[in-house]
Design an enzyme around this catalytic site. Structure first.
Site, PDB file in Angstrom:
ATOM      1  N   PHE A 114      13.546   6.113  10.495  1.00  0.00           N
ATOM      2  CA  PHE A 114      12.277   5.484  10.140  1.00  0.00           C
ATOM      3  C   PHE A 114      11.296   6.592   9.802  1.00  0.00           C
ATOM      4  O   PHE A 114      11.005   7.467  10.621  1.00  0.00           O
ATOM      5  CB  PHE A 114      11.740   4.610  11.282  1.00  0.00           C
ATOM      6  N   VAL A 115      10.820   6.584   8.577  1.00  0.00           N
ATOM      7  CA  VAL A 115       9.973   7.676   8.101  1.00  0.00           C
ATOM      8  C   VAL A 115       8.523   7.210   7.917  1.00  0.00           C
ATOM      9  O   VAL A 115       8.267   6.029   7.634  1.00  0.00           O
ATOM     10  CB  VAL A 115      10.514   8.275   6.778  1.00  0.00           C
ATOM     11  N   ASP A 124       3.807   3.932   6.479  1.00  0.00           N
ATOM     12  CA  ASP A 124       3.129   3.729   7.764  1.00  0.00           C
ATOM     13  C   ASP A 124       4.075   3.283   8.870  1.00  0.00           C
ATOM     14  O   ASP A 124       5.171   2.788   8.612  1.00  0.00           O
ATOM     15  CB  ASP A 124       2.051   2.658   7.618  1.00  0.00           C
ATOM     16  N   ARG A 181      -0.224   7.002   7.257  1.00  0.00           N
ATOM     17  CA  ARG A 181      -0.128   6.993   5.786  1.00  0.00           C
ATOM     18  C   ARG A 181      -0.694   8.278   5.169  1.00  0.00           C
ATOM     19  O   ARG A 181      -0.282   8.690   4.099  1.00  0.00           O
ATOM     20  CB  ARG A 181      -0.898   5.804   5.204  1.00  0.00           C
ATOM     21  N   GLU A 239       7.818   2.333  -6.206  1.00  0.00           N
ATOM     22  CA  GLU A 239       7.900   1.952  -4.797  1.00  0.00           C
ATOM     23  C   GLU A 239       8.006   3.195  -3.929  1.00  0.00           C
ATOM     24  O   GLU A 239       8.458   4.245  -4.381  1.00  0.00           O
ATOM     25  CB  GLU A 239       9.156   1.094  -4.580  1.00  0.00           C
ATOM     26  N   ASP A 240       7.610   3.052  -2.669  1.00  0.00           N
ATOM     27  CA  ASP A 240       7.755   4.165  -1.730  1.00  0.00           C
ATOM     28  C   ASP A 240       9.187   4.277  -1.212  1.00  0.00           C
ATOM     29  O   ASP A 240       9.767   5.350  -1.182  1.00  0.00           O
ATOM     30  CB  ASP A 240       6.760   4.037  -0.566  1.00  0.00           C
ATOM     31  N   LYS A 293      17.267   4.247   1.267  1.00  0.00           N
ATOM     32  CA  LYS A 293      18.026   4.312   2.532  1.00  0.00           C
ATOM     33  C   LYS A 293      19.263   3.436   2.381  1.00  0.00           C
ATOM     34  O   LYS A 293      19.265   2.284   2.802  1.00  0.00           O
ATOM     35  CB  LYS A 293      17.148   3.700   3.629  1.00  0.00           C
ATOM     36  N   LYS A 328       0.808  -1.186   0.000  1.00  0.00           N
ATOM     37  CA  LYS A 328       0.000   0.000   0.000  1.00  0.00           C
ATOM     38  C   LYS A 328       0.863   1.266   0.000  1.00  0.00           C
ATOM     39  O   LYS A 328       0.388   2.347  -0.315  1.00  0.00           O
ATOM     40  CB  LYS A 328      -0.878   0.037   1.268  1.00  0.00           C
TER      41      LYS A 328
HETATM   42  P1  IMP Z   1      12.917  -3.398   2.268  1.00  0.00           P
HETATM   43  O1  IMP Z   1      13.624  -3.473   3.594  1.00  0.00           O
HETATM   44  O2  IMP Z   1      13.724  -2.639   1.249  1.00  0.00           O
HETATM   45  O3  IMP Z   1      12.506  -4.761   1.819  1.00  0.00           O
HETATM   46  O4  IMP Z   1      11.595  -2.562   2.505  1.00  0.00           O
HETATM   47  C1  IMP Z   1      10.419  -3.225   2.777  1.00  0.00           C
HETATM   48  C2  IMP Z   1       9.287  -2.329   3.096  1.00  0.00           C
HETATM   49  O5  IMP Z   1       9.461  -1.902   4.429  1.00  0.00           O
HETATM   50  C3  IMP Z   1       9.100  -1.054   2.299  1.00  0.00           C
HETATM   51  O6  IMP Z   1       8.415  -1.221   1.087  1.00  0.00           O
HETATM   52  C4  IMP Z   1       8.263  -0.259   3.270  1.00  0.00           C
HETATM   53  O7  IMP Z   1       6.905  -0.614   3.166  1.00  0.00           O
HETATM   54  C5  IMP Z   1       8.814  -0.698   4.613  1.00  0.00           C
HETATM   55  N1  IMP Z   1       9.761   0.280   5.132  1.00  0.00           N
HETATM   56  C6  IMP Z   1      11.104   0.265   5.074  1.00  0.00           C
HETATM   57  N2  IMP Z   1      11.621   1.352   5.674  1.00  0.00           N
HETATM   58  C7  IMP Z   1      10.560   2.075   6.097  1.00  0.00           C
HETATM   59  C8  IMP Z   1      10.434   3.331   6.776  1.00  0.00           C
HETATM   60  O8  IMP Z   1      11.394   4.057   7.117  1.00  0.00           O
HETATM   61  N3  IMP Z   1       9.158   3.729   7.040  1.00  0.00           N
HETATM   62  C9  IMP Z   1       8.059   3.008   6.697  1.00  0.00           C
HETATM   63  N4  IMP Z   1       8.128   1.842   6.051  1.00  0.00           N
HETATM   64  C10 IMP Z   1       9.378   1.382   5.757  1.00  0.00           C
END
Ligand code: IMP
Length: 178
Positions: free
Chosen positions: A152-153, A159, A165, A99-100, A131, A43
């Site tokens: 952590f954003v 979220d 969100r 992607e976010d 990041k 989401k």
């Molecule tokens: P990944 O660690 O790159 O697999 O990220 C997985 C998912 O974790 C992302 O798509 C986000 O939904 C969530 N995520 C990672 N870092 C953050 C953050 O700083 N805030 C909120 N969600 C996060």
């Protein structure tokens, strides 16, 4: 117990300006014979997706993919599962994943493998946030909005435990012990 608060990190104005630039970058890079398939990863990227697609000046097909990762809410376990699959065959198509945030890279790595197996003509990635401090797997990022510190954003689709969100800006979560 700890008390949580959110401090401003990226303003709505800064996000809007960068999102418009990204849309222009994608437009310039993307000459296609068929509409560009733009994938919204649910989401978290829904708000960014809605904004950036309005700055992509070419024919598009907009599609949605739901993913969830098992484990704690602030860190991915790396075990990703599909909660909603695409409703379009992407074989032979130019595809852009929106992607976010790319944090450890595990989710994007899963998406690239899963969608890559469907034999698209091209598969590129646009992420609003990156990041690098926490990268565990290298993933190619074609379009990046902002490279951020190890914070952590939340907000603008992101979220913490399904909250925040709908904030119009991106904030940094702070936790204080009681
Ligand atoms: P990944 O660690 O790159 O697999 O990220 C997985 C998912 O974790 C992302 O798509 C986000 O939904 C969530 N995520 C990672 N870092 C953050 C953050 O700083 N805030 C909120 N969600 C996060």
């Amino acid at each position: 117990m700890s008390r949580e608060s959110v401090e401003p990190y990226l303003s709505a104005e800064i996000i809007a300006a960068r999102t418009a630039e990204l849309g222009r970058e994608i437009t310039v890079a993307g000459i296609t014979d068929q509409p560009l398939v733009v994938v919204c990863v649910l989401k978290g990227s829904v708000i960014f997706f809605a904004d950036v697609v309005r700055h992509i000046d070419m024919p598009t097909n907009l599609v949605f993919l739901g993913v969830a990762s098992y484990g704690a809410s602030m860190e991915t376990s790396g075990a990703v599962r599909l909660t909603h699959d695409l409703t379009l065959d992407i074989a032979g198509r130019d595809v852009l994943i929106v992607e976010d945030i790319v944090d450890t890279g595990l989710t994007m790595n899963y998406l690239l493998r899963t969608l890559g197996a469907r034999k698209p003509k091209s598969l590129r990635v646009c992420t609003l946030l990156h990041k690098p401090a926490r990268m565990r797997v290298e993933v190619p990022l074609d379009f990046t909005g902002f490279t951020i510190d190890d914070v952590f954003v939340v907000g603008y689709g992101l979220d913490y435990d399904e909250r925040y969100r709908n904030l119009p800006y991106i904030g940094a979560m702070r936790f204080q012990a009681d």
